[in-house]
Enzyme design. Structure first.
Site, PDB file in Angstrom:
ATOM      1  N   SER A 190       0.875  -1.128  -0.152  1.00 11.75           N
ATOM      2  CA  SER A 190      -0.054   0.062  -0.027  1.00 11.75           C
ATOM      3  C   SER A 190       0.969   1.196  -0.085  1.00 11.75           C
ATOM      4  O   SER A 190       1.585   1.647  -0.945  1.00 11.75           O
ATOM      5  CB  SER A 190      -0.947  -0.080   1.162  1.00 11.75           C
ATOM      6  OG  SER A 190      -1.892   1.045   0.949  1.00 11.75           O
ATOM      7  N   HIS A 209      -2.767  -1.465  -4.754  1.00 15.57           N
ATOM      8  CA  HIS A 209      -4.062  -1.388  -4.696  1.00 15.57           C
ATOM      9  C   HIS A 209      -4.477   0.035  -4.706  1.00 15.57           C
ATOM     10  O   HIS A 209      -4.025   0.995  -4.153  1.00 15.57           O
ATOM     11  CB  HIS A 209      -4.597  -2.287  -3.551  1.00 15.57           C
ATOM     12  CG  HIS A 209      -4.334  -1.702  -2.181  1.00 15.57           C
ATOM     13  ND1 HIS A 209      -5.016  -0.733  -1.742  1.00 15.57           N
ATOM     14  CD2 HIS A 209      -3.446  -2.275  -1.323  1.00 15.57           C
ATOM     15  CE1 HIS A 209      -4.432  -0.437  -0.574  1.00 15.57           C
ATOM     16  NE2 HIS A 209      -3.840  -1.228  -0.119  1.00 15.57           N
TER      17      HIS A 209
END
Length: 300
Positions: free
Chosen positions: A166, A189
């Site tokens: 992330s 993501h």
């Protein structure tokens, strides 16, 4: 006679109480002295902080195991003619503006940012090694740390151990050079948000703006293109319950996200070479400056 006996009994009781109180005070004082000696032996200090044997400070924060600044950092003084390198670990979850609850290991941006400023101002520190094993966290906090690392004048290198997911992706590429171990993973993501979300076009636009900040930073500090990174972020074919892509070791290198696959040996070797190269550039610049200065004096 009854009153006199009662007075004598009261005096005797007061005497016993005084003696007992003295003993209790003496016992309390001895306990305090013993605790003080224990604190000296175990290096347990003050101000509500419990200091561990290796110098790290563990903050007792209502069950939240938040480690202080010294716990995740060290200075490699460099014996045998090596360089002085500062070690920074980014672990657990990158904490934002609110304290995380539970037994979560966190990286606090309000501790990291001032420390990075001190390193930039310290001429004795020649390089920075960043170790990463993080699940991600707050976008603003992560980008703040990444921008700070990217703006340092000293040579910097990062090493992904375990995972850098992330917002850990911008942190991994913020250094001059990046490494990942063969079993290390990186998850790319889309941006997520917790709490109340208003179902409006403006909310989607805000999400797009946040993602653009991340994509721009990562593509600007690595070899991967903006479009390719965005396609990995919005991939629907890898994870069943989520969007995104998980890259393992060499895959991150092939995509251009990370520079090399290697471990601590390779990371330190690269950093020492970079420090040597910077010193040579500075020496050459100084020699040129001195030559120009002497030539100007001759002309005058």
């Amino acid at each position: 006679m009854g009153k006199r006996k009662m007075k004598n009994r009261n005096k005797q009781t007061e005497k016993w109480n005084a003696e007992d109180g003295g003993k209790q005070i003496s016992e309390v004082n001895s306990m305090n002295e013993e605790n003080a000696r224990k604190r000296e032996k175990t290096d347990v200090p003050v101000n509500g902080m419990e200091r561990t044997q290796n110098g790290g400070e563990r903050v007792q924060n209502g069950g939240n195991e938040a480690f202080g600044l010294d716990y995740a950092q060290a200075t490699l003084d460099g014996g045998n003619g090596k360089h002085k390198i500062h070690l920074l670990s980014i672990i657990g979850e990158v904490e934002g503006h609110e304290n995380l609850s539970g037994n979560t290991k966190v990286t606090k941006y309000d501790q990291i940012l001032p420390r990075l400023a001190e390193l930039e101002d310290d001429d004795s520190v020649e390089g920075l090694l960043v170790l990463l094993n993080t699940s991600g966290g707050d976008v603003d906090a992560g980008l703040a740390i990444a921008e700070m690392i990217a703006s340092l004048s000293m040579p910097t290198v990062s090493l992904v151990l375990g995972g850098s997911h992330s917002i850990g992706v911008p942190l991994a590429v913020s250094t001059d050079h990046s490494f990942i171990v063969p079993t290390g993973t990186m998850m790319v993501h889309p941006v997520r948000m917790t709490g109340m979300v208003i179902g409006a076009v403006q909310t989607y636009d805000y999400f797009e703006m946040i993602q653009d900040r991340i994509l721009s930073f990562v593509s600007g500090h690595s070899q991967i293109s903006y479009e390719r990174l965005r396609s990995l972020m919005l991939n629907t074919e890898m994870m069943t319950k989520d969007l995104g892509t998980v890259l393992v070791g060499g895959e991150a290198v092939q995509e251009g996200l990370i520079d090399e696959c290697g471990g601590i040996r390779e990371a330190l070797a690269w950093l020492n070479r970079a420090i040597d190269g910077k010193k040579q550039e500075i020496d050459a610049h100084d020699r040129m400056t001195k030559t120009d200065f002497s030539e100007n004096l001759k002309r005058k």
